[in-house]
Design an enzyme around this catalytic site. Sequence first.
Site, PDB file in Angstrom:
ATOM      1  N   GLU A   1       0.819  -1.219   0.000  1.00 55.08           N
ATOM      2  CA  GLU A   1       0.000   0.000   0.000  1.00 55.08           C
ATOM      3  C   GLU A   1       0.852   1.268   0.000  1.00 55.08           C
ATOM      4  OE1 GLU A   1      -3.098  -0.329  -0.610  1.00 55.08           O
ATOM      5  OE2 GLU A   1      -3.104  -2.503  -0.343  1.00 55.08           O
TER       6      GLU A   1
ATOM      7  N   ASP B   1      -1.693  -1.857  -9.508  1.00 53.96           N
ATOM      8  CA  ASP B   1      -2.292  -3.173  -9.320  1.00 53.96           C
ATOM      9  C   ASP B   1      -2.599  -3.871 -10.641  1.00 53.96           C
ATOM     10  OD1 ASP B   1      -2.223  -2.537  -6.654  1.00 53.96           O
ATOM     11  OD2 ASP B   1      -4.322  -1.929  -6.553  1.00 53.96           O
TER      12      ASP B   1
END
Length: 723
Positions: A124, A214
């Site tokens: 993250e 991602d």
Amino acid sequence: MSKVSFALLVHAHQPVGNFDHVIEEAYKRSYSPFVQVLAEHPKIRVSLHYSGILLEWLERHHPEYFKLLARLVERGQVEMVGGGHYEPILPMIPDRDKLAQIRKMAHYLREHFGETPRGGWVAERVWEPSLAKPLAEAGVEYALLDDTHFLAAGLDPSELHTTYITEEAGFSVRLVPSLKILRYTIPFQDPEATLRELREGIGKEEALFAMGDDCEKFGVWPGTYDHVYTNGWLERFLNLLEENAAWLETTTLADYLAAHPPRGRIYLPNASYPEMMEWALPTSAAGEFKACLDESQHMPNGERFRRFLRGGLWRTFLVKYPESNQLQKLMLSLSETLEAARLANPQGREAARLLAEAEEHLLAGQCNDPYWHGIFGGLYAPHLRSAVIGHLIQAETILDRLEDSKKGASIRLETEDFDVDGKEEILVGHPEFGMILRPADGGTVSSLRFKPLGVELVNSLTRRPEAYHELVQQKVMTHDAPKEGPASIHDRVMTKEKNLGELLRYDHYLRHAFRTYIFPAFKTWQDFDYLRLDENRDLAGGSWTLTAAKARYGTFELRRDATWSCNGRPLPLRAIKTLKTHAAGKSWKLECQTSLAADRTCPASLALGVELVFNLLAPDAPDRYFLANNIRRPLEFRGEIENSNLVIVDEWQRIKIALQARPQPSWWIVPVETISQSESGFERVYQGSAILVVWKIDDPAWRDLQCVVSLEINQLGSGNGTT
């Protein structure tokens, strides 16, 4: 003139505890087609990162895909990037566990792909300056972070096309800026939009355009599969890169760093990607922050302001969500216990095996998803919380075995400020169970861990305001997608079911067990459901005094004095709550006895309630149900049951909770449902059932009122599902 360098790092992750069919769908829609298309363009070089959890799943379920990855690595087209094996938020775990996570991942990649990773994916992109030292100690040479981090450190946007070096106590790591503009064009805009950005580097001595994001945005995010594969976006994008090879080269990050020294030293502030820092803020502050961002959009040169608007710190999730904080503090406590067990240097193969097994469960319990909430993040997903808690309980059980081999099975008590909130908790440990007793929060119990099955029985979530609830209340269904491609999930607003706004309600207290309520006797289960009992708040949520704690007998006595307004006159109340717990074979028995007294008669009738909260995860599954009066009811049941006994059965987890009460009560049962946000829209999520054991109080019962509710928790035997 040197070419423009384009370094693409694609990241793929699935949480511990995610369903196989969910991962399989992501494999079919994203992981497999992405690499299949990439394999047809051998001149396009990329860096790939998969969390260790996902790699192990792929190895088991799709060995053919695993072999394809190995071929791409062997021919030099793909660089495999390391990181924490179970994808932890690195600042939230001890340094020794950071090293264990990263080294485990490096060992796995070296064993299966023949190369030691040089880079480390930072989960993250949550960065704190202290990370440089453990990353370097674990062998990580570089990390890619958002340009947000670099801009907040004072760099100009023109200074983002290179790499830097940072250090902590002399331990250094290279840092690579990931460009926001590329994350917003890839894959949402026409491929030529990305080429226009890359052309800005033509003619410059050093021009690195790096982007990390991602893999799920290439097929899993709503609308992206058709856009990226059916309509050929990815094929056209890779063709375009190949057609412009005269001035543009694709490269792996490791190769770029080997050929180019860092521009200089830099120290980055605490940061993550912009959306994460917005989600981390307290709800009211998140709304204000969003308003500031929106206002800056309409200001002349507003970008000058936005680069310094950074939002909150990831650790604020531990304040915003006490459930996350409790989970993290349990994980930290187990890490300390494991380290102490190692330092005790137990001898023999069996002890070594148990320590290694405990560490494996501890590391799995550090998977980041259940510790936070945004569009991503799994705090609101009970099955993800349950999976991580299950691993921590298994680690706890193994460490108990090492401890009990010396001391024998007995109840252990520790009094400490376990969750660092300035108030002491009582930690109750036993080889069969674990509890966290909170005198300062209504004398409640926030954790009931049944170790034989690795199950946390409470595992609920408080219903609280979230910034996106305003959109739920407005009944917004969806935004129009931009013409060039699907909308980013950060820009989409969808809902999975109508009228979700009508289900929004916010709890008065944290969802713990054994909370005590005094309220008017005319109230009904519907009032309990809609949080309008008008209960005495001091008794329900105030600080109780622990007057006795006897570990030998598993007995805890708590007291609370409160005042009830009876027809406008104050009525002093004295409440004593006695909790008893013990293991009987493989059964765990608990009892809560409540004594209530008043100095004088109250002309208005009152009711006493003791609340229990259990979450067995599946509200409508036929193998999970309430049983009373020979009638089965699903866990989503809401209503009232008259009986002395109530049984809760979970045949899937093989657990049975038998409740008894005296005198005979009414059982008020309501599901706890949150309205939360995910990448696929707003959704209703079952967070367990609240059960209020209710007794009506009639004079002269005040003088000697004693109400008891007892629990017996068992592992279901073969064929024993209903009795």
